[in-house]
Design a protein around this motif. Sequence first.
Motif, PDB file in Angstrom:
ATOM      1  N   LEU A 165     -34.162 -17.595 -58.988  1.00 59.51           N
ATOM      2  CA  LEU A 165     -35.244 -16.673 -58.648  1.00 59.51           C
ATOM      3  C   LEU A 165     -35.373 -16.509 -57.133  1.00 59.51           C
ATOM      4  O   LEU A 165     -35.549 -15.400 -56.620  1.00 59.51           O
ATOM      5  CB  LEU A 165     -36.568 -17.171 -59.231  1.00 59.51           C
ATOM      6  CG  LEU A 165     -36.760 -17.022 -60.742  1.00 59.51           C
ATOM      7  CD1 LEU A 165     -38.054 -17.678 -61.189  1.00 59.51           C
ATOM      8  CD2 LEU A 165     -36.765 -15.537 -61.129  1.00 59.51           C
ATOM      9  N   ILE A 166     -35.280 -17.612 -56.421  1.00 63.45           N
ATOM     10  CA  ILE A 166     -35.356 -17.568 -54.954  1.00 63.45           C
ATOM     11  C   ILE A 166     -34.222 -16.723 -54.397  1.00 63.45           C
ATOM     12  O   ILE A 166     -34.411 -15.913 -53.488  1.00 63.45           O
ATOM     13  CB  ILE A 166     -35.320 -19.001 -54.379  1.00 63.45           C
ATOM     14  CG1 ILE A 166     -36.614 -19.733 -54.732  1.00 63.45           C
ATOM     15  CG2 ILE A 166     -35.124 -18.975 -52.858  1.00 63.45           C
ATOM     16  CD1 ILE A 166     -36.609 -21.218 -54.409  1.00 63.45           C
ATOM     17  N   ALA A 167     -33.018 -16.909 -54.965  1.00 61.23           N
ATOM     18  CA  ALA A 167     -31.863 -16.122 -54.519  1.00 61.23           C
ATOM     19  C   ALA A 167     -32.111 -14.632 -54.717  1.00 61.23           C
ATOM     20  O   ALA A 167     -31.791 -13.813 -53.843  1.00 61.23           O
ATOM     21  CB  ALA A 167     -30.615 -16.560 -55.287  1.00 61.23           C
ATOM     22  N   GLY A 168     -32.685 -14.261 -55.857  1.00 65.97           N
ATOM     23  CA  GLY A 168     -32.961 -12.850 -56.133  1.00 65.97           C
ATOM     24  C   GLY A 168     -33.995 -12.266 -55.188  1.00 65.97           C
ATOM     25  O   GLY A 168     -33.812 -11.170 -54.645  1.00 65.97           O
ATOM     26  N   PHE A 169     -35.088 -12.998 -54.965  1.00 64.18           N
ATOM     27  CA  PHE A 169     -36.148 -12.509 -54.072  1.00 64.18           C
ATOM     28  C   PHE A 169     -35.648 -12.372 -52.632  1.00 64.18           C
ATOM     29  O   PHE A 169     -35.932 -11.386 -51.956  1.00 64.18           O
ATOM     30  CB  PHE A 169     -37.352 -13.450 -54.116  1.00 64.18           C
ATOM     31  CG  PHE A 169     -38.141 -13.370 -55.394  1.00 64.18           C
ATOM     32  CD1 PHE A 169     -38.529 -12.131 -55.910  1.00 64.18           C
ATOM     33  CD2 PHE A 169     -38.501 -14.517 -56.094  1.00 64.18           C
ATOM     34  CE1 PHE A 169     -39.263 -12.048 -57.087  1.00 64.18           C
ATOM     35  CE2 PHE A 169     -39.226 -14.441 -57.271  1.00 64.18           C
ATOM     36  CZ  PHE A 169     -39.599 -13.208 -57.772  1.00 64.18           C
ATOM     37  N   VAL A 170     -34.909 -13.370 -52.172  1.00 60.14           N
ATOM     38  CA  VAL A 170     -34.390 -13.329 -50.798  1.00 60.14           C
ATOM     39  C   VAL A 170     -33.358 -12.208 -50.656  1.00 60.14           C
ATOM     40  O   VAL A 170     -33.305 -11.514 -49.632  1.00 60.14           O
ATOM     41  CB  VAL A 170     -33.778 -14.693 -50.396  1.00 60.14           C
ATOM     42  CG1 VAL A 170     -33.074 -14.590 -49.044  1.00 60.14           C
ATOM     43  CG2 VAL A 170     -34.855 -15.757 -50.349  1.00 60.14           C
ATOM     44  N   GLY A 171     -32.548 -12.003 -51.694  1.00 61.94           N
ATOM     45  CA  GLY A 171     -31.568 -10.921 -51.676  1.00 61.94           C
ATOM     46  C   GLY A 171     -32.235  -9.557 -51.555  1.00 61.94           C
ATOM     47  O   GLY A 171     -31.791  -8.705 -50.780  1.00 61.94           O
ATOM     48  N   ILE A 172     -33.311  -9.350 -52.311  1.00 65.36           N
ATOM     49  CA  ILE A 172     -34.044  -8.081 -52.241  1.00 65.36           C
ATOM     50  C   ILE A 172     -34.655  -7.883 -50.855  1.00 65.36           C
ATOM     51  O   ILE A 172     -34.576  -6.795 -50.270  1.00 65.36           O
ATOM     52  CB  ILE A 172     -35.140  -8.038 -53.325  1.00 65.36           C
ATOM     53  CG1 ILE A 172     -34.508  -7.997 -54.721  1.00 65.36           C
ATOM     54  CG2 ILE A 172     -36.069  -6.839 -53.118  1.00 65.36           C
ATOM     55  CD1 ILE A 172     -35.496  -8.153 -55.855  1.00 65.36           C
ATOM     56  N   ALA A 173     -35.279  -8.954 -50.312  1.00 62.32           N
ATOM     57  CA  ALA A 173     -35.887  -8.865 -48.983  1.00 62.32           C
ATOM     58  C   ALA A 173     -34.845  -8.544 -47.915  1.00 62.32           C
ATOM     59  O   ALA A 173     -35.079  -7.719 -47.029  1.00 62.32           O
ATOM     60  CB  ALA A 173     -36.601 -10.174 -48.650  1.00 62.32           C
ATOM     61  N   SER A 174     -33.671  -9.169 -48.018  1.00 67.38           N
ATOM     62  CA  SER A 174     -32.607  -8.933 -47.032  1.00 67.38           C
ATOM     63  C   SER A 174     -32.066  -7.511 -47.141  1.00 67.38           C
ATOM     64  O   SER A 174     -31.771  -6.864 -46.124  1.00 67.38           O
ATOM     65  CB  SER A 174     -31.470  -9.941 -47.243  1.00 67.38           C
ATOM     66  OG  SER A 174     -31.931 -11.263 -47.067  1.00 67.38           O
ATOM     67  N   TYR A 175     -31.937  -7.019 -48.351  1.00 62.58           N
ATOM     68  CA  TYR A 175     -31.452  -5.650 -48.565  1.00 62.58           C
ATOM     69  C   TYR A 175     -32.425  -4.630 -47.974  1.00 62.58           C
ATOM     70  O   TYR A 175     -32.015  -3.659 -47.327  1.00 62.58           O
ATOM     71  CB  TYR A 175     -31.261  -5.390 -50.058  1.00 62.58           C
ATOM     72  CG  TYR A 175     -30.849  -3.980 -50.392  1.00 62.58           C
ATOM     73  CD1 TYR A 175     -29.565  -3.521 -50.102  1.00 62.58           C
ATOM     74  CD2 TYR A 175     -31.757  -3.100 -50.976  1.00 62.58           C
ATOM     75  CE1 TYR A 175     -29.199  -2.217 -50.396  1.00 62.58           C
ATOM     76  CE2 TYR A 175     -31.387  -1.795 -51.275  1.00 62.58           C
ATOM     77  CZ  TYR A 175     -30.108  -1.358 -50.984  1.00 62.58           C
ATOM     78  OH  TYR A 175     -29.748  -0.069 -51.271  1.00 62.58           O
ATOM     79  N   LEU A 176     -33.732  -4.866 -48.170  1.00 59.72           N
ATOM     80  CA  LEU A 176     -34.741  -3.963 -47.613  1.00 59.72           C
ATOM     81  C   LEU A 176     -34.732  -4.014 -46.082  1.00 59.72           C
ATOM     82  O   LEU A 176     -34.915  -2.985 -45.413  1.00 59.72           O
ATOM     83  CB  LEU A 176     -36.127  -4.334 -48.145  1.00 59.72           C
ATOM     84  CG  LEU A 176     -36.352  -4.108 -49.642  1.00 59.72           C
ATOM     85  CD1 LEU A 176     -37.727  -4.608 -50.069  1.00 59.72           C
ATOM     86  CD2 LEU A 176     -36.210  -2.627 -49.989  1.00 59.72           C
ATOM     87  N   MET A 177     -34.507  -5.189 -45.530  1.00 64.26           N
ATOM     88  CA  MET A 177     -34.435  -5.319 -44.073  1.00 64.26           C
ATOM     89  C   MET A 177     -33.206  -4.594 -43.532  1.00 64.26           C
ATOM     90  O   MET A 177     -33.248  -3.980 -42.451  1.00 64.26           O
ATOM     91  CB  MET A 177     -34.397  -6.795 -43.684  1.00 64.26           C
ATOM     92  CG  MET A 177     -35.712  -7.534 -43.913  1.00 64.26           C
ATOM     93  SD  MET A 177     -37.014  -7.055 -42.754  1.00 64.26           S
ATOM     94  CE  MET A 177     -36.572  -8.076 -41.350  1.00 64.26           C
ATOM     95  N   MET A 178     -32.094  -4.647 -44.275  1.00 57.93           N
ATOM     96  CA  MET A 178     -30.891  -3.925 -43.861  1.00 57.93           C
ATOM     97  C   MET A 178     -31.145  -2.421 -43.852  1.00 57.93           C
ATOM     98  O   MET A 178     -30.760  -1.720 -42.912  1.00 57.93           O
ATOM     99  CB  MET A 178     -29.739  -4.268 -44.809  1.00 57.93           C
ATOM    100  CG  MET A 178     -28.392  -3.640 -44.434  1.00 57.93           C
ATOM    101  SD  MET A 178     -28.130  -1.985 -45.129  1.00 57.93           S
ATOM    102  CE  MET A 178     -28.046  -2.352 -46.874  1.00 57.93           C
TER     103      MET A 178
END
Length: 391
Positions: A165-178
Amino acid sequence: MTANQQIHISIPKETLNRLSLTYGDELLARVDRDKIIIEPKKDRASSQTQSLRWFMVPGLLAGIVALINFMVQKTSHVHLSGANSISQITIYLAVFFGFMTFLIALFLLGQNQLVATNFWIKIRSVITLTTAFTILNFAITSFFFYFVDLAFHGVILDPYTSSALIAGFVGIASYLMMNAAQSISFSTIATVMIATLVGGIFLSMITNSQEDWWQINFSYLGSNLSNNWWQFNFTLIFSALVMLTLIDYIFSLLFQIKKFATRKMQILRALLVGTSIMFGLVGVFQNNRSIDWLHQLHWWSANLLVVFILAVIISLKWLLPNVTREFLLTAYGFAGLMVLSEILFQTVHYLSLTAFEIISFSLAFGWLVLLMQNLNNLYIENYEIFTIELK
């Protein structure tokens, strides 16, 4: 005109050069209601691969870090909130990986949007924007998990599911930042500036322990009497840095157009830079009456801020090219309202100190945003928009 007859259009060569296009490249044209939108053709597969990388790599690394943390801490049951929980670790990792993702993406993908020619100005802009978006990332992630905890309070998961779950949330946050790094523009920087300033001030109001602070003055939030004065002053300082970045951004664009690269526009830029510096110094010098020199510097910074704003308004007629009569009347209207609020406070004593400070601040900040929008429109009308001839 026959059904199969081809219609050709002509596009200025400098526009193609700016988009790194050459003769023979394909463009995509689509009809959006009553508009025709023409844009460069992108490799869809390459774009999808790039998006997956920016999502998966930070997410995978965050998941591994979280799992290692749970193993080292010997955590067999992971709570949704609290110490060493899903929300806490996600927020920490989302901030770290979001910061790194934005920074890297801005250098690799969004560097063409940072048009500042001076190296140090560009570095300052990158650091300011990265920090600003990281703060927004932290705030949004924290609010998200606050509401998630309300909806699923008491949830406990195993370390492996929690790490996923942490991996998914962090992945989404990083994608939005990109995506944010790729979308740097006047509107995004202006939105960040407004969100930072308004959000920071409201947070200072809410978290202030003195409930009747407003009966003293607005500056109380940044004085030594307030328990969280640093938060209010940091908001002013950082908002001033974002404003400075916005000024650098818009004038770097305007100076690409020959008729705007004049001494008058350089003077206007200097006045706006002085305004943002004075705005930041209001936060740097705490309103501490027990230390007279600090209070005096705060007072002078606030007064010089008003002086710079009025100087900009008065000089617009001579400094800003093609300024319209309507815009000048609007500017004079803002100046008149600021003078009126001063009279109502100092002479008539109708306004309280708190009301006077809030009204003056709102008028000054609103005017600056309006001026920046006008400068951006000036650039768009003279550079971004061109006539296409059908042949």
